[in-house]
Design an enzyme around this catalytic site. Structure first.
Site, PDB file in Angstrom:
ATOM      1  N   GLU A   1     -39.408 -26.708  -9.461  1.00 24.86           N
ATOM      2  CA  GLU A   1     -38.841 -25.775  -7.609  1.00 24.86           C
ATOM      3  C   GLU A   1     -39.725 -24.103  -7.939  1.00 24.86           C
ATOM      4  OE1 GLU A   1     -34.716 -23.660  -8.253  1.00 24.86           O
ATOM      5  OE2 GLU A   1     -35.040 -23.195  -5.909  1.00 24.86           O
TER       6      GLU A   1
ATOM      7  N   ASN B   1     -36.867 -23.398  -1.647  1.00 21.20           N
ATOM      8  CA  ASN B   1     -35.796 -23.847  -0.599  1.00 21.20           C
ATOM      9  C   ASN B   1     -35.958 -22.623   0.396  1.00 21.20           C
ATOM     10  OD1 ASN B   1     -33.514 -22.710  -3.563  1.00 21.20           O
ATOM     11  ND2 ASN B   1     -35.890 -22.111  -3.954  1.00 21.20           N
TER      12      ASN B   1
ATOM     13  N   GLU C   1     -34.375 -27.499  -1.089  1.00 19.48           N
ATOM     14  CA  GLU C   1     -33.359 -27.136  -1.399  1.00 19.48           C
ATOM     15  C   GLU C   1     -32.368 -25.952  -0.178  1.00 19.48           C
ATOM     16  OE1 GLU C   1     -33.384 -25.395  -4.928  1.00 19.48           O
ATOM     17  OE2 GLU C   1     -34.202 -26.892  -5.890  1.00 19.48           O
TER      18      GLU C   1
ATOM     19  N   ASP D   1     -27.940 -26.197  -2.937  1.00 19.08           N
ATOM     20  CA  ASP D   1     -27.965 -25.772  -4.294  1.00 19.08           C
ATOM     21  C   ASP D   1     -27.033 -25.107  -4.440  1.00 19.08           C
ATOM     22  OD1 ASP D   1     -29.956 -24.047  -6.311  1.00 19.08           O
ATOM     23  OD2 ASP D   1     -30.841 -23.214  -4.375  1.00 19.08           O
TER      24      ASP D   1
ATOM     25  N   GLU E   1     -28.924 -26.683 -13.123  1.00 20.26           N
ATOM     26  CA  GLU E   1     -29.341 -25.423 -13.052  1.00 20.26           C
ATOM     27  C   GLU E   1     -28.860 -24.249 -13.641  1.00 20.26           C
ATOM     28  OE1 GLU E   1     -30.669 -24.132  -8.711  1.00 20.26           O
ATOM     29  OE2 GLU E   1     -28.232 -23.351  -9.232  1.00 20.26           O
TER      30      GLU E   1
HETATM   31  P1  C2E Z   1     -31.818 -20.893  -7.117  1.00 23.05           P
HETATM   32  O1  C2E Z   1     -32.511 -21.400  -5.305  1.00 23.05           O
HETATM   33  O2  C2E Z   1     -30.775 -20.875  -7.572  1.00 23.05           O
HETATM   34  O3  C2E Z   1     -32.770 -20.360  -8.176  1.00 23.05           O
HETATM   35  C1  C2E Z   1     -32.642 -20.244  -9.578  1.00 23.05           C
HETATM   36  C2  C2E Z   1     -32.376 -18.808  -9.488  1.00 23.05           C
HETATM   37  O4  C2E Z   1     -32.203 -19.038 -10.795  1.00 23.05           O
HETATM   38  C3  C2E Z   1     -34.053 -18.518 -10.498  1.00 23.05           C
HETATM   39  O5  C2E Z   1     -34.084 -17.334 -10.089  1.00 23.05           O
HETATM   40  C4  C2E Z   1     -34.411 -18.758 -11.239  1.00 23.05           C
HETATM   41  O6  C2E Z   1     -35.337 -17.985 -11.951  1.00 23.05           O
HETATM   42  C5  C2E Z   1     -32.824 -18.931 -11.462  1.00 23.05           C
HETATM   43  N1  C2E Z   1     -32.913 -19.308 -13.459  1.00 23.05           N
HETATM   44  C6  C2E Z   1     -33.622 -20.506 -13.755  1.00 23.05           C
HETATM   45  N2  C2E Z   1     -33.010 -20.980 -15.151  1.00 23.05           N
HETATM   46  C7  C2E Z   1     -32.340 -19.665 -15.145  1.00 23.05           C
HETATM   47  C8  C2E Z   1     -31.800 -19.458 -16.673  1.00 23.05           C
HETATM   48  O7  C2E Z   1     -31.741 -20.503 -17.453  1.00 23.05           O
HETATM   49  N3  C2E Z   1     -31.056 -18.690 -16.721  1.00 23.05           N
HETATM   50  C9  C2E Z   1     -31.399 -17.639 -15.758  1.00 23.05           C
HETATM   51  N4  C2E Z   1     -30.371 -16.164 -16.080  1.00 23.05           N
HETATM   52  N5  C2E Z   1     -31.814 -17.797 -14.435  1.00 23.05           N
HETATM   53  C10 C2E Z   1     -32.400 -18.495 -14.092  1.00 23.05           C
HETATM   54  P2  C2E Z   1     -34.710 -16.113  -8.689  1.00 23.05           P
HETATM   55  O8  C2E Z   1     -36.027 -16.674  -8.843  1.00 23.05           O
HETATM   56  O9  C2E Z   1     -34.390 -14.877  -8.641  1.00 23.05           O
HETATM   57  O10 C2E Z   1     -34.509 -16.963  -7.037  1.00 23.05           O
HETATM   58  C11 C2E Z   1     -33.004 -16.604  -6.868  1.00 23.05           C
HETATM   59  C12 C2E Z   1     -32.701 -17.119  -5.316  1.00 23.05           C
HETATM   60  O11 C2E Z   1     -33.316 -16.217  -4.074  1.00 23.05           O
HETATM   61  C13 C2E Z   1     -33.067 -18.499  -5.487  1.00 23.05           C
HETATM   62  O12 C2E Z   1     -31.939 -19.067  -6.538  1.00 23.05           O
HETATM   63  C14 C2E Z   1     -32.682 -18.431  -4.176  1.00 23.05           C
HETATM   64  O13 C2E Z   1     -31.893 -19.072  -3.701  1.00 23.05           O
HETATM   65  C15 C2E Z   1     -33.174 -17.763  -3.315  1.00 23.05           C
HETATM   66  N6  C2E Z   1     -35.162 -17.601  -3.353  1.00 23.05           N
HETATM   67  C16 C2E Z   1     -36.267 -17.715  -4.559  1.00 23.05           C
HETATM   68  N7  C2E Z   1     -37.417 -18.052  -3.221  1.00 23.05           N
HETATM   69  C17 C2E Z   1     -36.784 -18.450  -1.946  1.00 23.05           C
HETATM   70  C18 C2E Z   1     -37.445 -19.158  -0.865  1.00 23.05           C
HETATM   71  O14 C2E Z   1     -38.760 -18.777  -1.336  1.00 23.05           O
HETATM   72  N8  C2E Z   1     -37.113 -18.830   0.451  1.00 23.05           N
HETATM   73  C19 C2E Z   1     -35.519 -18.700   0.205  1.00 23.05           C
HETATM   74  N9  C2E Z   1     -34.614 -18.691   1.357  1.00 23.05           N
HETATM   75  N10 C2E Z   1     -34.490 -18.185  -0.602  1.00 23.05           N
HETATM   76  C20 C2E Z   1     -35.246 -18.432  -2.238  1.00 23.05           C
HETATM   77 MG    MG Z   2     -29.196 -22.310  -7.483  1.00 23.39          MG
HETATM   78 MG    MG Z   3     -32.901 -22.972  -5.672  1.00 22.34          MG
END
Ligand code: C2E
Ligand code: MG
Ligand code: MG
Length: 403
Positions: free
Chosen positions: A179, A237, A269, A299, A356
């Site tokens: 992802e 995403n 997603e 998602d 996830e």
């Molecule tokens: P998401 O799409 O649900 O991505 C999963 C989030 O959970 C990611 O946070 C990831 O780093 C985190 N994660 C993965 N495995 C674990 C784990 O084992 N434990 C914990 N505590 N966290 C875990 P991240 O990278 O901070 O991203 C947060 C959200 O930001 C994403 O949730 C997504 O909704 C959004 N996002 C990220 N990149 C993009 C993008 O390019 N465009 C858009 N529109 N939203 C984005």
């Molecule tokens: Mg998610």
């Molecule tokens: Mg996601």
């Protein structure tokens, strides 16, 4: 999550609130035996508030819930309004679900919550749960706030990149895809997570430029992985506000065609994190993408708007089960039942299931035992840079640690 409880610092001062004199006695003794220097007592909530007023240095309040004079719930609410920063630990034989609900109540009120002591609490339980509360949040990178202009400049300077978090098969650990998660490689603050910029970008109309950049770089990366002989997909995403822009399906199609990546290797997603801006355009874009062979993933399934209703109206290929159901899951718990039901539904609807946020071996083992297809989470790998992922693929890195 790892439980380093036994090694955490004991609080020096704890207040026990319990109407049953014998139970109170036993609990006080056990607290003293587990290294708490000062153990204070109260028979009910009202007395507890008086003790807290006289001893503002109390760090933890261990309280029974059912008490004749002011019960534990009222005490929790009253404590939230005090200057005292004591943490609340319910000590009760009540249903875990009710105790979990109290945890939410405490957190909603800005109180720290160390855990739950089930009656009767042993010295071991006490050592695990009753510890010094963490100091109030230090200002962290998460609290950084950037203006529209700063974000726009960062975009123009090419400081936004995707990091990649592997998705692996729960059957054999093989990497099936990754992802893309947006990161801001900030010249001053280092690598910043989406928490500090996504919302502002959504509100100020920059999300389109960001998504375009993430799509481009992710598609290119996926092309490289496949050229290395790995049949892997890349997940990107897309927010509803992005999908509500006319022409989005065409621009994604152009990007993918230009790269030579097969459409089924791009997973989109979708989270409905804002009220659907323009449902008509959004659904039209989604339908076009589906017809052209791109795969759709729902998602954060199970929270907020990512609900059953979305499954009805959008033909998803994949379901990403939100971390809140996964973390700490144990057999026979409520989360376990909900996970199993969700997997059953995914199977009937012919969707690939992804869990996830798997952080521990226990979570992995349980989710594998109920037939989850794919896993994503810190237990497998944190999100890593495109270069690191590529290097790992070339070196044949195993993403799942051996037993
Ligand atoms: P998401 O799409 O649900 O991505 C999963 C989030 O959970 C990611 O946070 C990831 O780093 C985190 N994660 C993965 N495995 C674990 C784990 O084992 N434990 C914990 N505590 N966290 C875990 P991240 O990278 O901070 O991203 C947060 C959200 O930001 C994403 O949730 C997504 O909704 C959004 N996002 C990220 N990149 C993009 C993008 O390019 N465009 C858009 N529109 N939203 C984005
Ligand atoms: Mg998610
Ligand atoms: Mg996601």
């Amino acid at each position: 999550m790892s439980d380093g409880g036994a090694t955490r610092e004991r609080p020096t001062s704890v207040l026990v609130v319990e109407d049953d004199a014998l139970q109170r006695r036993v609990l006080c003794k056990r607290l003293a035996a587990s290294g708490v220097a000062t153990v204070l007592e109260a028979e009910h909530g009202i007395e507890a508030l008086a003790v807290l007023a006289a001893h503002p240095d109390v760090e933890v309040v261990v309280s029974d819930l059912a008490m004749p004079e002011m019960d534990g719930l009222d005490l929790l609410c009253a404590m939230a309004t005090l200057p005292s920063k004591a943490s609340f630990v319910p000590h009760s034989a009540m249903d875990r679900q009710l105790l979990a609900c109290m945890e939410l109540m405490a957190k909603e009120r800005g109180m720290s919550f160390l855990g739950i002591l089930e009656k009767p609490a042993t010295v071991d339980d006490i050592q695990r749960v009753v510890r010094r509360p963490e100091p109030k949040e230090r200002p962290s990178r998460e609290t950084l706030v950037f203006s529209h202009d700063e974000l726009k400049e960062g975009l123009a300077l090419g400081q936004f990149v995707p990091y990649f978090q592997p998705k692996v098969s729960m059957k054999d650990g093989a990497i099936r895809g990754a992802e893309a998660l947006a990161r801001w490689v900030h010249p001053r603050y280092g690598v910043l997570p989406p928490g500090v910029f996504i919302d502002t970008m959504e509100q100020t109309g920059l999300i389109g430029s960001l998504t375009q950049i993430i799509l481009e770089k992710s598609i290119r990366a996926a092309r490289t992985w496949n050229d290395l002989g790995r049949s892997m997909s890349v997940s990107v995403n897309l927010s509803f506000s992005f999908l509500s822009t006319p022409g989005v399906a065409d621009s994604i199609t152009r990007l993918t065609r230009g790269s030579g990546l097969a459409p089924e290797r791009l997973i989109l997603e979708i989270t409905e994190n804002v009220a659907m801006a323009d449902a008509g355009i959004c659904l039209e874009n989604i339908a076009r993408l589906k017809v052209r062979g791109y795969r759709l993933s729902i998602d954060d399934f199970g929270v907020g708007y990512s609900s059953l209703q979305q499954l009805l109206r959008i033909p998803f290929d994949e379901i990403k089960i939100d971390r809140s159901f996964v973390s700490g899951v144990k057999a026979l718990s409520r989360s376990a039942t909900m996970l199993e039901a969700t997997l059953g539904m995914a199977q009937c609807l012919d969707m690939v299931s992804v869990a996830e946020g798997i952080e521990t071996r226990e979570e992995w083992d349980f989710l594998a035992s109920i037939g989850t297809a794919l896993a994503q989470g810190y237990f497998v790998s944190r999100p890593i840079s495109g270069d690191d992922l590529e290097a790992g693929l070339r070196a044949g890195t195993a993403w799942v640690p051996p037993r």
